[in-house]
Design an enzyme around this catalytic site. Structure first.
Site, short mmCIF file in Angstrom:
data_model
loop_
_atom_site.label_atom_id
_atom_site.label_comp_id
_atom_site.label_asym_id
_atom_site.label_seq_id
_atom_site.Cartn_x
_atom_site.Cartn_y
_atom_site.Cartn_z
N GLU A 174 0.62 -1.18 0.11
CA GLU A 174 -0.07 -0.14 -0.13
C GLU A 174 0.80 1.34 0.10
OE1 GLU A 174 -3.03 -0.35 3.25
OE2 GLU A 174 -3.51 -2.38 2.72
N ASN A 216 2.31 -4.70 -3.37
CA ASN A 216 0.86 -5.00 -3.07
C ASN A 216 0.17 -3.96 -2.89
OD1 ASN A 216 -0.52 -7.60 -2.46
ND2 ASN A 216 -1.14 -6.60 -0.37
N HIS A 264 -10.19 -6.40 -1.86
CA HIS A 264 -11.18 -6.52 -0.90
C HIS A 264 -12.40 -5.88 -1.53
CE1 HIS A 264 -8.54 -7.35 2.44
NE2 HIS A 264 -7.67 -6.61 2.15
N GLU A 296 -5.54 -10.47 -1.10
CA GLU A 296 -6.28 -10.42 0.25
C GLU A 296 -7.93 -10.41 -0.09
OE1 GLU A 296 -5.14 -6.89 2.48
OE2 GLU A 296 -2.87 -7.42 1.98
N ASP A 298 -11.56 -10.60 -0.22
CA ASP A 298 -12.82 -11.01 0.55
C ASP A 298 -13.83 -9.91 0.05
OD1 ASP A 298 -12.10 -8.41 1.57
OD2 ASP A 298 -11.49 -9.27 3.57
O1 9MR Z 1 -6.04 -8.86 8.76
C1 9MR Z 1 -5.03 -8.05 9.35
C2 9MR Z 1 -5.49 -7.61 10.67
O2 9MR Z 1 -5.66 -8.91 11.46
C3 9MR Z 1 -4.38 -6.69 11.43
O3 9MR Z 1 -4.73 -6.12 12.67
C4 9MR Z 1 -3.82 -5.59 10.60
C5 9MR Z 1 -2.88 -4.80 11.09
O4 9MR Z 1 -1.79 -5.73 11.36
O5 9MR Z 1 -3.60 -6.12 9.24
C6 9MR Z 1 -4.53 -6.75 8.70
O6 9MR Z 1 -4.36 -7.19 7.27
C7 9MR Z 1 -3.97 -6.22 6.43
C8 9MR Z 1 -3.19 -6.24 5.17
O7 9MR Z 1 -1.75 -6.89 5.92
C9 9MR Z 1 -2.95 -5.41 4.53
N1 9MR Z 1 -4.25 -4.96 3.57
C10 9MR Z 1 -5.05 -4.68 4.71
C11 9MR Z 1 -5.37 -5.70 5.40
C12 9MR Z 1 -6.66 -5.51 6.54
O8 9MR Z 1 -6.25 -4.30 7.12
#
Ligand code: 9MR
Length: 382
Positions: A174, A216, A264, A296, A298
């Protein structure tokens, strides 16, 4: 759903009575024994996706005391990705202290289940979610040059540790805002431009020359200012190479192998991008010789008191099928990773304020029963 004491007792009783396909300690899950509360239709999802890997994000703490989580993840999916295990605050929680327990646990689970292992989101600082503390305070407080050094050391350490074990790493996550401007986050500030990204990828390539290196991004599935900027950065990384030694021979390798599109998605009425628009965008990346992956996936849908309506569940099922079908149509699409597979354990339901009025984003419900999306994804992969 939080487990109270009664819930824990009921869960323990269910586990005791569970005759579901078992995961022997140290062994692969047995797909043939498919009775019991964790059962799903044969054959396992992972066997349906010829030439592509259908994986899931994985957290070892979810597996503790929740047999269906561990069992379904191990049996149905072809890869496990660290959901939090390779975030800065997990692997480097305090100055001078590294902690690989969570990432190792995911790597070990993948090895036991004979799954591909993928590491995720190494260099990431979500400006809109600072409360998550992904970049710890002690790292933020470092002067820029030292933070840059910390970054490359971190990449070297994490990627080097999993060289030969992880197939893939999303090195930078990101980097852009919605207008396609680089986020001025803690990593960006180390070079005041995109040089930090080049440096992170260079460190990763040197640490594990054959690991697949991915960039990503979220909300970049169609052509937009953001995906245009992502494309330009991907091209630059693809055109930059570094000398590495592979099988005893020196060679130059590009800094980038693939681009991860988080996917997402929204599954409410009229909320899905057109498939043609996504296809046209992804082609621009594969035309550069890059792999692409939905990293990712969903599909959150409108919910009321946590419950989704039948129409939205059907629409959600179509979105999952669309994404799988799209990946199948694109030769260089390596597959998809779902960001969790049960509504019981999902970042969407973990952060209800972020997605007010939306939820139910995963393939299985909170009791691990198949939702329409589970079946439609399977059909789309066949
Ligand atoms: O799903 C992840 C969540 O459980 C964590 O709290 C968060 C911070 O570490 O990260 C989430 O995963 C993210 C991913 O790494 C990057 N894209 C967005 C995802 C959802 O926030």
């Amino acid at each position: 759903m939080k487990q109270g004491r009664l819930g824990a007792i009921l869960l323990a009783a269910a586990i005791a009575a569970c005759a579901c396909g078992s995961v022997e300690p140290g062994g692969a899950p047995s797909p043939s024994n498919r009775a019991g509360p964790c059962a799903l239709p044969d054959p396992p999802l992972r066997d349906l996706a010829e030439g592509r890997t259908i994986g899931t994000a994985y957290r070892s703490s979810f597996a503790d005391g929740d047999r269906c989580y561990a069992e379904i993840a191990g049996r149905e999916f072809g890869s496990l990705t660290t959901e939090i295990g390779t975030m800065t605050n997990t692997v480097a929680p305090a100055a001078g202290r590294f902690d690989f327990r969570e990432a190792d646990a995911v790597a070990d689970a993948a090895r036991r289940n004979r799954q591909d292992f993928q590491i995720h989101s190494l260099i990431w600082d979500p400006l809109d979610q600072q409360v998550w503390g992904v970049v710890p305070e002690y790292v933020r407080a470092l002067p820029d040059a030292q933070r840059h050094r910390f970054m490359t050391d971190l990449v070297t350490k994490v990627v080097g540790r999993y060289a030969g074990r992880a197939s893939t790493v999303t090195v930078v996550n990101e980097p852009f805002d919605q207008r396609g401007t680089l986020q001025h986050n803690a990593w960006w500030r180390t070079t005041s431009g995109d040089q930090y990204i080049v440096d992170a990828f260079r460190a990763a390539r040197l640490a594990a020359p054959t690991m697949k290196l991915y960039l990503n991004e979220h909300s970049a599935e169609t052509v937009s200012d953001k995906s245009n900027a992502l494309l330009a950065l991907a091209k630059k990384l693809r055109e930059t190479s570094v000398e590495v030694v592979v099988d005893g021979r020196a060679e130059r390798r590009p800094l980038l192998d693939g681009v991860g599109f988080q996917a997402h998605m929204l599954g409410g009425a009229d909320q899905q991008p057109r498939t043609e628009d996504m296809r046209a965008n992804l082609r621009r990346f594969t035309d550069l010789g890059l792999d692409v992956r939905f990293t990712e996936l969903d599909v959150r849908i409108p919910t009321k008191d946590g419950r989704a309506g039948a129409e939205d569940l059907q629409r959600q099922a179509r979105v999952y099928a669309t994404m799988a079908g799209l990946c199948r149509q694109i030769e260089r699409c390596t597959g998809l990773t779902v960001w969790g597979f049960t509504d019981e354990r999902s970042w969407i339901t973990d952060y209800p304020a972020t997605f007010s009025g939306y939820g139910s984003a995963n393939l299985l419900d909170a009791n691990y029963a198949a939702k329409p999306a589970w079946n439609s994804l399977r059909s789309a992969l066949r």
